[in-house]
Design an enzyme around this catalytic site. Structure first.
Site, PDB file in Angstrom:
ATOM      1  N   LYS A 128       0.815  -1.212   0.000  1.00 47.04           N
ATOM      2  CA  LYS A 128       0.000   0.000   0.000  1.00 47.04           C
ATOM      3  C   LYS A 128       0.855   1.272   0.000  1.00 47.04           C
ATOM      4  O   LYS A 128       0.394   2.333  -0.388  1.00 47.04           O
ATOM      5  CB  LYS A 128      -0.963  -0.015   1.180  1.00 47.04           C
ATOM      6  CG  LYS A 128      -2.018  -1.110   1.018  1.00 47.04           C
ATOM      7  CD  LYS A 128      -3.117  -1.044   2.045  1.00 47.04           C
ATOM      8  CE  LYS A 128      -4.276  -1.977   1.686  1.00 47.04           C
ATOM      9  NZ  LYS A 128      -3.925  -3.405   1.813  1.00 47.04           N
TER      10      LYS A 128
HETATM   11  C1  PLP Z   1      -4.533  -4.435   1.112  1.00 47.24           C
HETATM   12  C2  PLP Z   1      -3.789  -5.740   1.039  1.00 47.24           C
HETATM   13  C3  PLP Z   1      -4.153  -6.758   0.129  1.00 47.24           C
HETATM   14  C4  PLP Z   1      -5.374  -6.645  -0.774  1.00 47.24           C
HETATM   15  O1  PLP Z   1      -5.222  -5.690  -1.783  1.00 47.24           O
HETATM   16  P1  PLP Z   1      -6.510  -5.172  -2.604  1.00 47.24           P
HETATM   17  O2  PLP Z   1      -6.012  -4.083  -3.463  1.00 47.24           O
HETATM   18  O3  PLP Z   1      -7.486  -4.698  -1.547  1.00 47.24           O
HETATM   19  O4  PLP Z   1      -7.044  -6.332  -3.368  1.00 47.24           O
HETATM   20  C5  PLP Z   1      -3.376  -7.897   0.086  1.00 47.24           C
HETATM   21  N1  PLP Z   1      -2.314  -8.058   0.894  1.00 47.24           N
HETATM   22  C6  PLP Z   1      -1.934  -7.110   1.775  1.00 47.24           C
HETATM   23  C7  PLP Z   1      -0.774  -7.370   2.664  1.00 47.24           C
HETATM   24  C8  PLP Z   1      -2.651  -5.910   1.879  1.00 47.24           C
HETATM   25  O5  PLP Z   1      -2.271  -4.983   2.768  1.00 47.24           O
END
Ligand code: PLP
Length: 465
Positions: free
Chosen positions: A112
């Site tokens: 993120k």
């Molecule tokens: C947010 C997240 C996901 C999922 O990603 P999306 O874009 O919501 O599909 C997967 N793994 C981790 C570690 C995350 O923080």
């Protein structure tokens, strides 16, 4: 470039307005009216570019009329300086023609950061230009909150308030938020669960009268278009690193709200030769059921060892539906209304066929996931986080062609999820990277508040800087 709503009833907006808008007025999500497309020759000419220069090439067409090239370069430059690895998104080989793309080298150790470091700088740029101040409000069960706080802590024109459920996020995750002591960062530990946090945020967006006249709320959750846009870059980066665009590559993506894999789909539409796109889910498998059985229906929320994928509905899937139904906003509005009423949505034969052509899917429960961590650690001494483990096994189970490189997106560092890693038989808590090794000695600051809209809103009004 103009952006339009997936439900067809909201006004088209320019890029900067979309970044501030969040949801469209008609309840839909904004998508570009037309996607940029790059020729194979153009993509080939980018081989070997450093991450930031490639990011400029990919992002520029989305923002060109509003952000000058040198400003955009500067935003991108600043957004990726806090990443520890010089490659920003390094690839590690884990098997024959199988690779892990380490997207956890950013300040909060989760993918993120790629989007939220950029979004923080972007918001600061837009707000300064407009001489405007805003309030960011969000709820988190873990990763989003810390990445949003890290992205926004240096922004001058905003305050950020993040609600997390008191005593219900891991110590690492809480400390990554609460040890950020900048004056514009406000952590609220709510006496309730994640759903309570989310409903207070939703109610506050619905009626913002608790804010001073000159402030509005801005959302930085995964429906924000700028987050998706920033994520498209690493698909190009990984493909080029492995010899594209002369040969296609495949991707497997641990999926929750469908933001990450949607960026991969966009990369394909923009000209990158992508063979398979694998949707990997945990026991919260609405997307896997949708692709495999045309069953997109609400289930019970299951608390898994891969908590960042614990969702009942994938909010960004609406953007995908919009394309599956040939961008017919009225149809999407109808489908979403039906889903809201009945908790179910069935794809037409044509839409399902298209979805199956684009995506493979696979589901792993906790037990299968921990076996994957143990297996790869045993065979290669490479420690996976639980989300990435799901992606890796989904890739192995669904892979069609061994001669096409398979790239598994590593969405978090294993040190963020010690419980899962220990359940897999690893004898200790995986060590935090050096720059965070003092996390447990740092000072924390947060406010515990009751689960009450009035209390939370009064706190925000009193603490805006
Ligand atoms: C947010 C997240 C996901 C999922 O990603 P999306 O874009 O919501 O599909 C997967 N793994 C981790 C570690 C995350 O923080």
């Amino acid at each position: 470039m103009k952006y339009i709503s997936t439900r067809g009833q909201a006004p088209a907006l320019a890029f900067e307005d979309v970044v501030l808008a969040g949801l469209a007025e008609d309840g839909g999500l904004y998508v570009p009216a037309t996607l940029p497309h790059f020729s194979a020759d153009e993509i080939a000419s980018w081989a070997g570019l450093p991450y930031r220069e490639l990011a400029f090439k990919v992002i520029a067409p989305f923002v060109a009329e509003e952000i000058a090239d040198d400003e955009l370069r500067d935003l991108i430059e600043r957004s990726y300086t806090a990443f520890r690895h010089p490659a920003i998104a390094p690839l590690v080989q884990t098997g024959h023609n199988e690779w892990v793309l380490e997207l956890f080298q950013g300040p909060t150790l989760a993918f993120k950061d790629f989007a939220l470091q950029f979004l923080g700088n972007l918001l600061d740029y837009i707000l300064k230009k407009r001489n405007q101040r805003v309030v960011i409000m969000g709820a988190t069960s873990g990763d989003t909150g810390s990445a949003a706080i890290e992205g926004c802590r240096h922004c001058e024109n905003l305050d950020i308030f993040i609600l997390h459920p008191h005593n219900r996020v891991s110590d690492v995750q809480r400390r990554q938020m609460t040890t950020v002591l900048d004056g514009n960062v406000h952590n609220i530990a709510l006496e309730g669960n994640f759903d309570h946090c989310q409903s207070l945020v939703k109610a506050s967006f619905g009626d913002q009268s608790f804010l001073p006249e000159d402030r509005q709320l801005v959302a930085v959750n995964s429906i924000n278009w700028a987050r998706i846009m920033a994520q498209i870059v690493y698909y190009f980066y990984a493909a080029l690193a492995l010899g594209g665009p002369q040969r296609p590559v495949s991707f497997s993506v641990p999926t929750g709200n469908f933001g990450d894999i949607f960026a991969g789909y966009l990369a394909k539409r923009m000209g990158l030769p992508v063979d398979q796109l694998v949707i990997a889910t945990n026991a919260n498998d609405i997307l896997h059921r949708c692709i495999s059985q045309n069953d997109h229906s609400l289930g019970e929320l299951i608390h898994s060892l891969s908590p960042s994928m614990d969702i009942m509905v994938s909010s960004n899937f609406e953007r995908m539906l919009f394309d599956l139904y040939d961008r017919d906003g009225a149809t999407i509005a109808g489908l979403m209304a039906e889903f809201k009423d009945t908790g179910k949505l069935q794809l037409s034969d044509a839409a399902l066929a298209k979805a199956r052509d684009l995506f493979a899917s696979y589901r792993l429960d906790d037990q299968a996931m921990t076996a994957v961590i143990a297996e790869l650690y045993g065979s290669a001494e490479y420690l996976l986080d639980p989300h990435t483990a799901i992606g890796l096994e989904a890739a192995r189970r669904t892979r069609v062609r061994g001669d096409i490189p398979m790239i598994c997106l590593a969405t978090a560092h294993p040190a963020k999820f010690p419980e899962a890693v220990r359940k897999a038989g690893y004898p200790e808590d995986p060590p935090l990277p050096h720059h965070m090794s003092d996390l447990f000695e740092r000072e924390e600051r947060y406010s515990v508040l009751p689960n009450s809209l009035a209390d939370v809103q009064a706190f925000i009004a009193a603490n805006i800087t």
